[in-house]
Design a protein around this motif. Structure first.
Motif, PDB file in Angstrom:
ATOM      1  N   GLY A  45       0.711  -1.349  -0.037  1.00  0.00           N
ATOM      2  CA  GLY A  45      -0.026   0.005  -0.008  1.00  0.00           C
ATOM      3  C   GLY A  45       0.882   1.273   0.167  1.00  0.00           C
ATOM      4  N   PHE A  46       2.087   1.266  -0.251  1.00  0.00           N
ATOM      5  CA  PHE A  46       2.990   2.322  -0.236  1.00  0.00           C
ATOM      6  C   PHE A  46       2.764   3.033  -1.603  1.00  0.00           C
ATOM      7  CE2 PHE A  46       4.680   0.313   3.640  1.00  0.00           C
ATOM      8  CZ  PHE A  46       4.965   1.347   4.268  1.00  0.00           C
ATOM      9  N   ASP A  47       2.965   4.325  -1.532  1.00  0.00           N
ATOM     10  CA  ASP A  47       2.906   4.943  -3.105  1.00  0.00           C
ATOM     11  C   ASP A  47       4.218   5.014  -3.723  1.00  0.00           C
ATOM     12  OD1 ASP A  47      -0.084   5.589  -2.774  1.00  0.00           O
ATOM     13  OD2 ASP A  47       0.454   7.347  -1.886  1.00  0.00           O
ATOM     14  N   PRO A  48       4.337   4.816  -5.010  1.00  0.00           N
ATOM     15  CA  PRO A  48       5.471   5.077  -5.515  1.00  0.00           C
ATOM     16  C   PRO A  48       6.413   6.173  -5.091  1.00  0.00           C
ATOM     17  CG  PRO A  48       3.792   4.624  -7.136  1.00  0.00           C
ATOM     18  CD  PRO A  48       3.079   4.789  -5.875  1.00  0.00           C
ATOM     19  N   GLU A  49       5.692   7.667  -4.671  1.00  0.00           N
ATOM     20  CA  GLU A  49       6.214   8.644  -4.271  1.00  0.00           C
ATOM     21  C   GLU A  49       6.981   8.540  -2.756  1.00  0.00           C
ATOM     22  OE1 GLU A  49       2.855   8.818  -5.152  1.00  0.00           O
ATOM     23  OE2 GLU A  49       3.205   9.171  -7.097  1.00  0.00           O
ATOM     24  N   ASP A  50       6.367   7.346  -2.327  1.00  0.00           N
ATOM     25  CA  ASP A  50       7.054   7.192  -0.902  1.00  0.00           C
ATOM     26  C   ASP A  50       8.475   6.563  -1.071  1.00  0.00           C
ATOM     27  OD1 ASP A  50       4.695   7.771   0.353  1.00  0.00           O
ATOM     28  OD2 ASP A  50       3.647   5.902   0.386  1.00  0.00           O
ATOM     29  N   ILE A  51       8.984   6.237  -2.046  1.00  0.00           N
ATOM     30  CA  ILE A  51      10.272   5.260  -2.281  1.00  0.00           C
ATOM     31  C   ILE A  51      10.997   6.175  -3.169  1.00  0.00           C
ATOM     32  CG2 ILE A  51      11.107   3.123  -3.027  1.00  0.00           C
ATOM     33  CD1 ILE A  51       8.091   2.043  -2.758  1.00  0.00           C
ATOM     34  N   VAL A  52      12.214   6.447  -2.572  1.00  0.00           N
ATOM     35  CA  VAL A  52      13.298   6.926  -3.637  1.00  0.00           C
ATOM     36  C   VAL A  52      14.311   5.994  -3.556  1.00  0.00           C
ATOM     37  CG1 VAL A  52      14.872   8.723  -3.492  1.00  0.00           C
ATOM     38  CG2 VAL A  52      12.790   9.526  -2.510  1.00  0.00           C
ATOM     39  N   ARG A  53      14.759   5.760  -4.887  1.00  0.00           N
ATOM     40  CA  ARG A  53      15.840   4.858  -5.434  1.00  0.00           C
ATOM     41  C   ARG A  53      17.173   5.373  -5.597  1.00  0.00           C
ATOM     42  NH1 ARG A  53      12.321   0.789  -9.143  1.00  0.00           N
ATOM     43  NH2 ARG A  53      10.488   1.025  -8.119  1.00  0.00           N
ATOM     44  N   TYR A  54      18.319   4.689  -5.131  1.00  0.00           N
ATOM     45  CA  TYR A  54      19.526   5.294  -5.254  1.00  0.00           C
ATOM     46  C   TYR A  54      20.517   4.062  -5.846  1.00  0.00           C
ATOM     47  CZ  TYR A  54      18.796   9.898  -3.111  1.00  0.00           C
ATOM     48  OH  TYR A  54      18.485  10.948  -2.654  1.00  0.00           O
ATOM     49  N   SER A  55      21.179   4.067  -7.070  1.00  0.00           N
ATOM     50  CA  SER A  55      22.086   3.376  -7.310  1.00  0.00           C
ATOM     51  C   SER A  55      23.023   3.196  -6.355  1.00  0.00           C
ATOM     52  CB  SER A  55      22.406   3.204  -8.800  1.00  0.00           C
ATOM     53  OG  SER A  55      23.352   4.466  -9.082  1.00  0.00           O
ATOM     54  N   ALA A  56      24.162   2.250  -6.522  1.00  0.00           N
ATOM     55  CA  ALA A  56      25.336   2.304  -5.467  1.00  0.00           C
ATOM     56  C   ALA A  56      26.110   3.745  -5.803  1.00  0.00           C
ATOM     57  CB  ALA A  56      26.321   1.155  -5.779  1.00  0.00           C
ATOM     58  N   GLU A  57      26.151   3.974  -7.305  1.00  0.00           N
ATOM     59  CA  GLU A  57      27.004   5.097  -7.729  1.00  0.00           C
ATOM     60  C   GLU A  57      26.255   6.364  -7.303  1.00  0.00           C
ATOM     61  OE1 GLU A  57      25.959   2.611  -9.809  1.00  0.00           O
ATOM     62  OE2 GLU A  57      27.760   1.573  -9.816  1.00  0.00           O
ATOM     63  N   GLU A  58      25.113   6.466  -7.454  1.00  0.00           N
ATOM     64  CA  GLU A  58      24.250   7.777  -6.853  1.00  0.00           C
ATOM     65  C   GLU A  58      24.285   8.079  -5.334  1.00  0.00           C
ATOM     66  OE1 GLU A  58      20.401   8.102  -9.712  1.00  0.00           O
ATOM     67  OE2 GLU A  58      20.557   6.444  -8.492  1.00  0.00           O
ATOM     68  N   GLY A  59      24.190   7.009  -4.649  1.00  0.00           N
ATOM     69  CA  GLY A  59      24.458   6.785  -3.336  1.00  0.00           C
ATOM     70  C   GLY A  59      25.618   7.330  -2.641  1.00  0.00           C
ATOM     71  N   ALA A  60      26.636   6.920  -3.333  1.00  0.00           N
ATOM     72  CA  ALA A  60      28.252   7.155  -3.202  1.00  0.00           C
ATOM     73  C   ALA A  60      28.475   8.758  -3.350  1.00  0.00           C
ATOM     74  CB  ALA A  60      29.046   6.215  -3.867  1.00  0.00           C
ATOM     75  N   SER A  61      28.120   9.083  -4.573  1.00  0.00           N
ATOM     76  CA  SER A  61      28.090  10.483  -4.980  1.00  0.00           C
ATOM     77  C   SER A  61      27.311  11.537  -4.097  1.00  0.00           C
ATOM     78  CB  SER A  61      27.717  10.698  -6.454  1.00  0.00           C
ATOM     79  OG  SER A  61      27.528  12.010  -6.607  1.00  0.00           O
ATOM     80  N   GLU A  62      26.158  10.730  -3.795  1.00  0.00           N
ATOM     81  CA  GLU A  62      25.578  11.883  -2.920  1.00  0.00           C
ATOM     82  C   GLU A  62      26.050  11.932  -1.253  1.00  0.00           C
ATOM     83  OE1 GLU A  62      22.874  14.657  -2.144  1.00  0.00           O
ATOM     84  OE2 GLU A  62      22.732  13.796  -4.012  1.00  0.00           O
ATOM     85  N   MET A  63      26.378  11.069  -0.945  1.00  0.00           N
ATOM     86  CA  MET A  63      26.998  11.063   0.626  1.00  0.00           C
ATOM     87  C   MET A  63      28.369  11.764   0.547  1.00  0.00           C
ATOM     88  SD  MET A  63      25.130   9.875   2.623  1.00  0.00           S
ATOM     89  CE  MET A  63      23.429  10.285   1.743  1.00  0.00           C
ATOM     90  N   GLU A  64      29.028  11.710  -0.622  1.00  0.00           N
ATOM     91  CA  GLU A  64      30.202  12.142  -0.740  1.00  0.00           C
ATOM     92  C   GLU A  64      30.059  13.922  -0.866  1.00  0.00           C
ATOM     93  OE1 GLU A  64      34.203  12.728  -3.805  1.00  0.00           O
ATOM     94  OE2 GLU A  64      33.045  10.677  -3.414  1.00  0.00           O
ATOM     95  N   ARG A  65      29.141  14.056  -1.463  1.00  0.00           N
ATOM     96  CA  ARG A  65      28.971  15.486  -1.495  1.00  0.00           C
ATOM     97  C   ARG A  65      28.233  16.149  -0.242  1.00  0.00           C
ATOM     98  NH1 ARG A  65      24.521  18.915  -3.699  1.00  0.00           N
ATOM     99  NH2 ARG A  65      23.196  17.058  -3.850  1.00  0.00           N
ATOM    100  N   ARG A  66      27.317  15.438   0.399  1.00  0.00           N
ATOM    101  CA  ARG A  66      26.873  15.860   1.699  1.00  0.00           C
ATOM    102  C   ARG A  66      27.866  15.786   2.741  1.00  0.00           C
ATOM    103  NH1 ARG A  66      22.835  18.619   0.124  1.00  0.00           N
ATOM    104  NH2 ARG A  66      21.601  17.814  -1.408  1.00  0.00           N
ATOM    105  N   LEU A  67      28.813  15.018   2.633  1.00  0.00           N
ATOM    106  CA  LEU A  67      29.833  14.917   3.805  1.00  0.00           C
ATOM    107  C   LEU A  67      30.769  16.202   3.580  1.00  0.00           C
ATOM    108  CD1 LEU A  67      30.917  10.995   3.928  1.00  0.00           C
ATOM    109  CD2 LEU A  67      30.064  12.414   5.943  1.00  0.00           C
ATOM    110  N   ALA A  68      30.981  16.453   2.146  1.00  0.00           N
ATOM    111  CA  ALA A  68      31.845  17.474   2.147  1.00  0.00           C
ATOM    112  C   ALA A  68      31.167  19.170   2.518  1.00  0.00           C
ATOM    113  CB  ALA A  68      32.185  17.668   0.780  1.00  0.00           C
ATOM    114  N   SER A  69      29.926  18.779   2.463  1.00  0.00           N
ATOM    115  CA  SER A  69      29.235  20.412   2.919  1.00  0.00           C
ATOM    116  C   SER A  69      28.606  20.129   4.371  1.00  0.00           C
ATOM    117  CB  SER A  69      28.086  20.640   1.919  1.00  0.00           C
ATOM    118  OG  SER A  69      27.048  19.568   2.161  1.00  0.00           O
ATOM    119  N   ALA A  70      28.723  19.191   4.944  1.00  0.00           N
ATOM    120  CA  ALA A  70      28.020  19.149   6.352  1.00  0.00           C
ATOM    121  C   ALA A  70      28.855  20.060   7.632  1.00  0.00           C
ATOM    122  CB  ALA A  70      27.970  17.715   7.223  1.00  0.00           C
ATOM    123  N   SER A  71      28.046  20.888   8.169  1.00  0.00           N
ATOM    124  CA  SER A  71      28.997  21.457   9.310  1.00  0.00           C
ATOM    125  C   SER A  71      29.448  20.886  10.502  1.00  0.00           C
ATOM    126  CB  SER A  71      27.780  22.656   9.848  1.00  0.00           C
ATOM    127  OG  SER A  71      27.290  22.123  10.807  1.00  0.00           O
ATOM    128  N   GLY A  72      30.347  21.434  11.101  1.00  0.00           N
ATOM    129  CA  GLY A  72      31.136  20.925  12.193  1.00  0.00           C
ATOM    130  C   GLY A  72      30.196  20.499  13.385  1.00  0.00           C
TER     131      GLY A  72
END
Length: 134
Positions: A45-72
């Protein structure tokens, strides 16, 4: 305050760190496991909009980008530690689902589906606590 679904274009952050309150982040070693989980979530019963998918490459890239911009200040919470873990798993080939499940009953169902599909990690983001589901 009502929680809203995240999307790839609108990722919830706290002090620059990934913090999708009301969502469950699930990692899978194999894309087929993630697809099985998606189908089970839709069947439950979950809606398609409830689910966000990331490939391994997308996940690695996104986390790398977020880690670089996270505040102290983000270093004091568990968010950055988990982001590092997600990046490591993505570098090893792990793909990801982020499921909007703000209600406890929904979260229990998502955790059950994640286990059945063979997830290697599942973290439920609450307002104050991040709960390890697997």
């Amino acid at each position: 305050m009502a929680l809203k679904r995240m999307s790839k274009e609108d990722m919830p952050l706290s002090f620059g760190a990934f913090n999708p309150v009301g969502h469950i982040v699930i990692g899978f070693d194999e894309p087929a496991e993630a697809e099985q989980a998606v189908q089970s979530l839709l069947d439950a019963g979950f809606d398609p909009e409830d689910i966000v998918r990331y490939s391994a490459e997308e996940g690695a890239s996104e986390m790398e980008r977020r880690l670089a911009s996270a505040s102290g200040a983000a270093e004091f919470g568990t968010e950055v530690r988990l982001m590092r873990r997600y990046k490591q798993l993505a570098d090893e080939g792990c793909c990801w689902l982020v499921v909007f499940a703000p209600e406890p009953a929904q979260a229990r169902r998502v955790a059950e589906i994640a286990r059945e599909a063979g997830a290697c990690i599942a973290e439920r983001y609450g307002r104050l606590v991040i709960e390890d589901l697997i």
